[in-house]
Enzyme design. Structure first.
Site, PDB file in Angstrom:
ATOM      1  N   ASP A 145      -9.939  -7.804 -17.206  1.00  0.00           N
ATOM      2  CA  ASP A 145     -10.196  -9.012 -18.160  1.00  0.00           C
ATOM      3  C   ASP A 145      -8.884  -9.335 -18.800  1.00  0.00           C
ATOM      4  O   ASP A 145      -8.548  -9.020 -19.527  1.00  0.00           O
ATOM      5  CB  ASP A 145     -11.453  -8.872 -19.099  1.00  0.00           C
ATOM      6  CG  ASP A 145     -11.499  -9.791 -20.007  1.00  0.00           C
ATOM      7  OD1 ASP A 145     -11.136 -10.936 -19.941  1.00  0.00           O
ATOM      8  OD2 ASP A 145     -12.348  -9.695 -21.077  1.00  0.00           O
ATOM      9  N   HIS A 157       0.792  -1.231   0.141  1.00  0.00           N
ATOM     10  CA  HIS A 157      -0.096   0.091   0.039  1.00  0.00           C
ATOM     11  C   HIS A 157       0.958   1.181   0.107  1.00  0.00           C
ATOM     12  O   HIS A 157       0.315   2.365  -0.356  1.00  0.00           O
ATOM     13  CB  HIS A 157      -0.913   0.034   1.232  1.00  0.00           C
ATOM     14  CG  HIS A 157      -2.142   0.739   0.973  1.00  0.00           C
ATOM     15  ND1 HIS A 157      -2.308   1.997   0.029  1.00  0.00           N
ATOM     16  CD2 HIS A 157      -3.510   0.668   1.645  1.00  0.00           C
ATOM     17  CE1 HIS A 157      -3.671   2.403   0.034  1.00  0.00           C
ATOM     18  NE2 HIS A 157      -4.259   1.629   1.023  1.00  0.00           N
TER      19      HIS A 157
END
Length: 438
Positions: A385, A158
């Site tokens: 995708d 992070h």
């Protein structure tokens, strides 16, 4: 029967082309103490008939190497600066970890909340306990499920990027896997480092102390009147998962509007309702102060605005705060109003005050009475995708006390709310959060 995950291969993938070899500084916002953990995404794809596993695996590995060229700091290693003031990334093309695994789970296992917090832990089996100990900032695991479905777990340090930045990386990575993008030259928006933009403005600070007078409620300590910290540390947490469709979100908005002339966004009413339900379920003392913390994108709130393609931590925490008594008795309009006010409070001066505070005093949010909400539903994760179609499930690897707003497959206006609550409060929480008129 207990499910299992078996790792077939774990390798390091390096950038597919030469990348700069140097040390890059992270910003004061990146270096905050409370960001020193790993963001862990889980994307699940439904079975595809006649899918060629070997070709899919080869395509994804190749795309990862290509994606690490423009995003080469994600192939580096994070460490503290020698003077301990903040963090930096050593960029030597050390690489990201890629894991292939198989599991006897099926796609239907993800239709509901996990039974326990770490049930899906092994779908990203490389767990980073300390992001400053030389671990790669990026880890990915592709797991073939028993029914032909695919689970992809991804972990990001992070400190190196926020939700928006990590989602931008994943979508580029996916486009490379699909052949829609060939590399840096084809990118409409190129990744930008520029972390100095969120460092303290030294020259301004010397002549202008206005930011010193700005109250930052997310860093203020409150008294623990309820054994809150002990309870969350010692009691088993039960994951919950509830979907709000467009109609239900509209009902919440109308409910808040009917009590007040102010209109609210879906995020404001939903986060207010969840916060209120969570607080009521915990049966906290009426004089306990509770907080709702949530990330606010500051890319266009600072002056000058952060450049397009900035993938560092471009957010600060909004903080709504109330006594339990007021939150419970005044209804969802009151909770939503506190969220709206917290959002409106964040401007350039507020952000600069946060930067100063985390730089000078290592300020860190308290955990007493705190619910943290993170809005993953607007990141674009549902579009990732890799040639497997769009994911039918987007969520975290491990359910936690952090509350996540998640996208719902094929329902662009719906939101899935996922949070783990103490087991003794889970049944009441689920009842309250499903009953907006209570």
């Amino acid at each position: 029967m207990a499910t299992s995950v078996r790792v077939k291969e774990a390798i390091v993938i390096v950038p597919s082309e030469p990348t700069p070899s140097h040390v890059l500084p992270l910003s004061a916002i990146d270096s905050q103490l409370f960001l020193r953990f790993t963001i862990e995404y889980l994307l699940v794809y439904k079975p595809r008939h006649n899918a060629n596993q070997t070709a899919t695996l080869s395509r994804v590995k190749s795309a990862l190497g290509k994606a690490l060229v423009p995003y080469y700091p994600l192939a580096g290693r994070v460490r503290p600066k020698p003077d301990g003031s903040s963090l930096e990334v050593v960029c030597r093309a050390q690489g990201a970890v890629f894991i292939e695994a198989v599991s006897d789970r099926t796609v239907s296992d993800f239709d509901r909340a996990p039974r326990f917090v770490a049930q899906w832990r092994k779908l990203l089996s490389f767990q980073v306990s300390d992001v400053l100990k030389g671990a790669p900032p990026l880890v990915m695991q592709l797991t073939w499920l028993k029914d032909g479905a695919v689970a992809i777990g991804v972990g990001f340090n992070h400190c190196t990027c926020d939700g928006i930045g990590s989602a931008e990386f994943l979508n580029l990575f996916a486009e490379l896997a699909l052949g829609k993008c060939r590399g840096l030259a084809d990118l409409k928006t190129k990744p930008v480092w520029d972390r100095h933009l969120l460092d303290p403005l030294v020259k301004v600070i010397k002549h202008n102390n206005n930011s010193k007078n700005i109250n930052l409620p997310e860093f203020n300590r409150v008294q623990d009147l309820s054994g809150f910290v002990t309870r969350f540390a010692n009691e088993r947490l039960t994951p919950t998962s509830i979907i709000y469709n467009r109609r239900q979100l509209g009902e919440l908005k109308n409910r808040a509007l009917s009590s007040n002339s102010i209109s609210f966004t879906s995020f404001e009413v939903l986060s207010g309702h969840v916060w209120r339900s969570w607080t009521r379920a915990l049966n906290l003392p009426s004089n306990q102060i509770v907080k709702l913390l949530f990330s606010i994108n500051i890319r266009n709130r600072v002056k000058p605005s952060l450049p397009a393609g900035y993938y560092g931590n471009g957010f600060v925490l909004g903080c709504a705060q109330s006594s339990v008594k007021d939150l419970v008795e005044k209804g969802v309009w009151y909770a939503a109003g506190l969220v709206k006010t917290a959002k409106e409070r964040v401007n350039n001066e507020y952000v600069r005050a946060v930067v100063e505070s985390v730089s000078e005093s290592r300020a860190c949010p308290d955990s007493v009475g705190v619910l943290i909400v993170s809005q993953w539903s607007r990141l674009g994760l549902e579009r990732v995708d890799f040639g497997l179609g769009r994911p039918v499930h987007v969520g975290p690897i491990c359910s936690d006390r952090y509350c996540l707003f998640l996208p719902v497959a094929d329902q662009s206006d719906a939101v899935k709310v996922m949070v783990a609550v103490p087991t003794s409060a889970s049944e009441k929480y689920e009842y309250l959060v499903k009953t907006p008129y209570s």
